[in-house]
Design a protein around this motif. Sequence first.
Motif, PDB file in Angstrom:
ATOM      1  N   SER A  27       0.861  -1.314   0.057  1.00  0.00           N
ATOM      2  CA  SER A  27      -0.021   0.050  -0.116  1.00  0.00           C
ATOM      3  C   SER A  27       0.615   1.290   0.045  1.00  0.00           C
ATOM      4  O   SER A  27       0.206   2.309  -0.393  1.00  0.00           O
ATOM      5  CB  SER A  27      -0.796  -0.032   1.076  1.00  0.00           C
ATOM      6  N   LYS A  28       2.104   1.107   0.396  1.00  0.00           N
ATOM      7  CA  LYS A  28       3.145   2.134   0.387  1.00  0.00           C
ATOM      8  C   LYS A  28       3.549   2.777  -0.896  1.00  0.00           C
ATOM      9  O   LYS A  28       3.845   3.930  -1.279  1.00  0.00           O
ATOM     10  CB  LYS A  28       4.246   1.970   1.487  1.00  0.00           C
ATOM     11  N   LEU A  29       3.570   1.831  -1.849  1.00  0.00           N
ATOM     12  CA  LEU A  29       3.753   2.148  -3.086  1.00  0.00           C
ATOM     13  C   LEU A  29       2.802   1.978  -4.366  1.00  0.00           C
ATOM     14  O   LEU A  29       3.085   2.467  -5.290  1.00  0.00           O
ATOM     15  CB  LEU A  29       5.012   1.180  -3.654  1.00  0.00           C
ATOM     16  N   LEU A  30       1.806   1.195  -3.931  1.00  0.00           N
ATOM     17  CA  LEU A  30       0.792   1.356  -4.916  1.00  0.00           C
ATOM     18  C   LEU A  30      -0.598   1.492  -4.449  1.00  0.00           C
ATOM     19  O   LEU A  30      -0.924   1.253  -3.037  1.00  0.00           O
ATOM     20  CB  LEU A  30       0.592  -0.407  -5.544  1.00  0.00           C
ATOM     21  N   LYS A  31      -1.619   2.262  -5.219  1.00  0.00           N
ATOM     22  CA  LYS A  31      -2.822   2.715  -4.530  1.00  0.00           C
ATOM     23  C   LYS A  31      -3.570   1.287  -4.238  1.00  0.00           C
ATOM     24  O   LYS A  31      -4.236   0.745  -5.184  1.00  0.00           O
ATOM     25  CB  LYS A  31      -3.270   3.653  -5.346  1.00  0.00           C
TER      26      LYS A  31
END
Length: 417
Positions: free
Chosen positions: A278-282
């Motif tokens: 979740s930190k790098l992809l929505k």
Amino acid sequence: MTAKFDRRSVLKLGGGMLAASALLPHQAFAQQTAINYWHTFTSQSEFAGLEEVMKLFAAAHPDIAVTQENIPNPEFMAKITAAVVSGSRPDSTMVSSERVADLVAMGGLTDLTDRIAAWERRGDFDDSRFASITKEGKVYGIPAFTFVDWMYYRKDWFDEAGLAPPTTYAEFRDAAIKLTDPAKGRFGFGMRGGAGGQAYVINVMEGFGAKLMHEDGSISLDRDKAIEAVDWWSGLLVKDGVVPPSAPNDGFRQIMEAFQTGQTAMLWHHTGSFQDNSKLLKAGVEFATAAIPAGPVNRVSRLGYAYNTVTKPETIDASWEWIKFWGEPDAAVAFLEKTGYFPASTVAAQDERIAGNPLYKPAADTLGFGIPAPSFAGFAGWSESVVLPAFQRVLIKEATPEQAVDEMIDGLAQAIA
């Protein structure tokens, strides 16, 4: 992640607002007691979750100082075995379910049956949560959190291709083929063929009907079904070319980075990597979650439990306070929010922050049909030292599926002898 959590740290807090769990009665120590805790956490989110639990514990138990030490997962069994043999075992340790039998067999864990039976939080946990940590009627630890296997997939890629998330192995392979585009550096699936990959080989073999542990208590491997499974699983690389060529050496970090940087469309892992993704992809837009697809014979999705245990009887009172603290709802939800690991406590799992999130629904559904990993003395060594190397040789075309399975069957016979 700060340097103080790279290997070892001691976290103590004085004053400040106490968590609700701090109001519960617990044993007080005349002077500060120091204990250490071994674990196999790897990712930044896992360390952040551990830090949150340690903060809450320090506020509730200022009389106990916990030192955490990270032991890399591939080295854990060798290190804990050496520690038990040499008399230098840690005070407490995290243990995955598949390693319990070996540790009990070597006398590495302390019997906690009576303490757990009298524990005020025991009713928060379903009896099944303690199955893997119970041997011959003795209970050796408390479930800290749950590994719920599921699948991550690039929702944007699937939407673009007009594909629905796969529900069977056949649909999974078809989607992987359609989403592979070497010209764009894209592959349909990120296979873990390196460290840790043995679990997926075993899962797929069971998905094809080659179960390890049978209802009559016997342990064996159906050769024909296992060969079919290994041929299909390895074929994703050697025949279909839908996984990165680096698959034979790809471990946790490699498969995660490939998914997060847009190299792979699907990833099999567990809920513990949700926050990192979740930190790098929505979440819900670029990626989504789904249950592990069903095999031709069985749907094999693991519900694994990480247990906290006491390994040194001399400091059992302080270690007991530490390991049971993980069962407090405040600690369980705080750990989930940093990591994505599901609570093992039924009470904590009902928290709205979990139940109200649709992206967690595949994990909640898996709780209904998921099964634990095999657990018997010799399993860890066999899976790591026999299954994985044999499968890797198939991936690099140095062995056939038949040769690999024969090696696995011979190794299994030796492991359980």
